[in-house]
Design an enzyme around this catalytic site. Structure first.
Site, PDB file in Angstrom:
ATOM      1  N   GLU A  15       0.798  -1.707  -0.465  1.00  0.00           N
ATOM      2  CA  GLU A  15      -0.190  -0.309   0.107  1.00  0.00           C
ATOM      3  C   GLU A  15       1.559   1.853   0.146  1.00  0.00           C
ATOM      4  OE1 GLU A  15      -3.372   2.562   2.558  1.00  0.00           O
ATOM      5  OE2 GLU A  15      -3.261   0.017   2.904  1.00  0.00           O
ATOM      6  N   SER A  26       0.392  -9.232   6.997  1.00  0.00           N
ATOM      7  CA  SER A  26      -0.988  -8.339   6.888  1.00  0.00           C
ATOM      8  C   SER A  26      -0.695  -7.452   7.759  1.00  0.00           C
ATOM      9  CB  SER A  26      -2.280  -9.274   7.289  1.00  0.00           C
ATOM     10  OG  SER A  26      -3.165  -8.239   7.849  1.00  0.00           O
TER      11      SER A  26
END
Length: 329
Positions: A142, A239
């Site tokens: 991201e 994650s």
């Protein structure tokens, strides 16, 4: 799962309470990204190519592989094809769709709309002549996607409070910040507070960049952390939001937080001497894996399951138009 359930089979199993945090598991962006791959497979057949893991969960990725998805890290691993090429929920640098266009690939963008919002904010600040601080973790897809929206060197990464104290802008009066969507709410607040103290004119987002799902899952973990001796977070080691849940649990009073991918990873020795365990799941972990963990615990303990709900979620995002239009369009 029900909000409360007691296992009445008392044969030789010690009693244990499981506090099940809610909300947990899939967020709207993850659900949308998985739908995009499944709809593309249903509409166009296999193979469907996906750049990077569509979401950070091995179970999800393997399930999609079994249906015909082919995962790659870079576009040059994809042969010339008319089949769809899907970009992951984490977002991609502008160079990726540009490269896909150069090759005439049929690209479908599964970037979470809340990540896209951060991209738009960064672009607006750049257009208005501001230097941009990105609060996030180096190397996360991201962060790479957000940084890659603008010319190299335009976005400065700040990972922690030490970075915030050391950061030196070119012009403190022309400064803005954006954040990764999956950060610790508390850590980010500390970093932002330092930036605002040092640079009072810094411009932030009109609405926080940390997504609703990250915020809600962390709040739910805080609600149970002080009542349990162990918190199990179902999620993947890559994650970000799952890793933050482990940290949040321990900071909120739980003696130990542990990240597990599947029931086979449960650290049974840590159950020794405790009467209550917390269970939650990161935003890319399916509920099926939570159920698997609960059933594994049930085999060893007489369970009382209590769901602790701190928020209700009803957000959903539309899939791209290419997958919504009739097949003959």
């Amino acid at each position: 799962m029900p909000s409360s359930r007691v296992d009445h089979d008392t044969t030789r199993r010690p009693a244990l309470t499981v506090l099940l945090a809610a909300p947990r598991g899939f967020c709207a962006g993850v659900d949308r990204a998985i739908q995009i791959v499944e709809l593309a497979l249903a509409r166009f057949g296999a193979p469907v190519y996906v750049r990077h893991e569509i979401v950070h969960n091995r179970y999800v990725v393997e399930s999609l592989k079994a249906k015909g998805a082919v995962f790659v890290e870079e576009l040059d691993e994809i042969p010339d094809t008319d089949q769809p090429v899907i970009f992951s929920a984490h977002g991609v640098p502008k160079s990726v769709p540009n490269a896909a266009k150069m090759r005439n690939l049929f690209a479908i963008d599964a970037t979470c709309p809340l990540v896209f919002k951060v991209h738009m904010e960064a672009g607006r600040h750049y257009t208005e002549g501001r230097e941009i601080v990105l609060i996030g973790h180096a190397g996360h897809p991201e962060v790479e996607g957000t940084t890659g929206q603008l010319p190299e060197g335009t976005v400065k990464l700040v990972e922690n409070t030490a970075d915030a104290e050391a950061f030196t802008p070119g012009d403190p009066a022309r400064l803005a910040y954006v954040t990764q969507t999956t950060l610790s709410v508390d850590d980010t607040a500390s970093i932002v507070a330092i930036l605002k103290r040092r640079f009072p004119e810094i411009v932030g987002p009109t609405k926080e960049d940390i997504c609703y799902a990250t915020t809600n899952r962390q709040a739910a973990v805080k609600a149970i952390a002080g009542k349990v001796g162990l918190t199990l977070v179902v999620g993947a080691p890559n994650s970000s939001n799952s890793l933050r849940l482990v940290e949040v649990a321990e900071r909120a009073g739980c003696p130990k937080g542990v990240l597990i991918e599947r029931a086979e990873d449960i650290p049974w020795p840590l159950f020794e001497g405790i009467s209550a365990v917390g269970v939650t799941a990161g935003a890319s972990a399916p509920e099926k894996l939570v159920e698997e963990v609960i059933e594994a615990i049930r085999e060893r303990f007489m369970l009382t399951i209590e769901q602790v709900t701190t928020a209700q979620e009803s957000i959903a995002f539309n899939v791209p138009r290419a997958l919504r239009e009739p097949a003959n369009a």
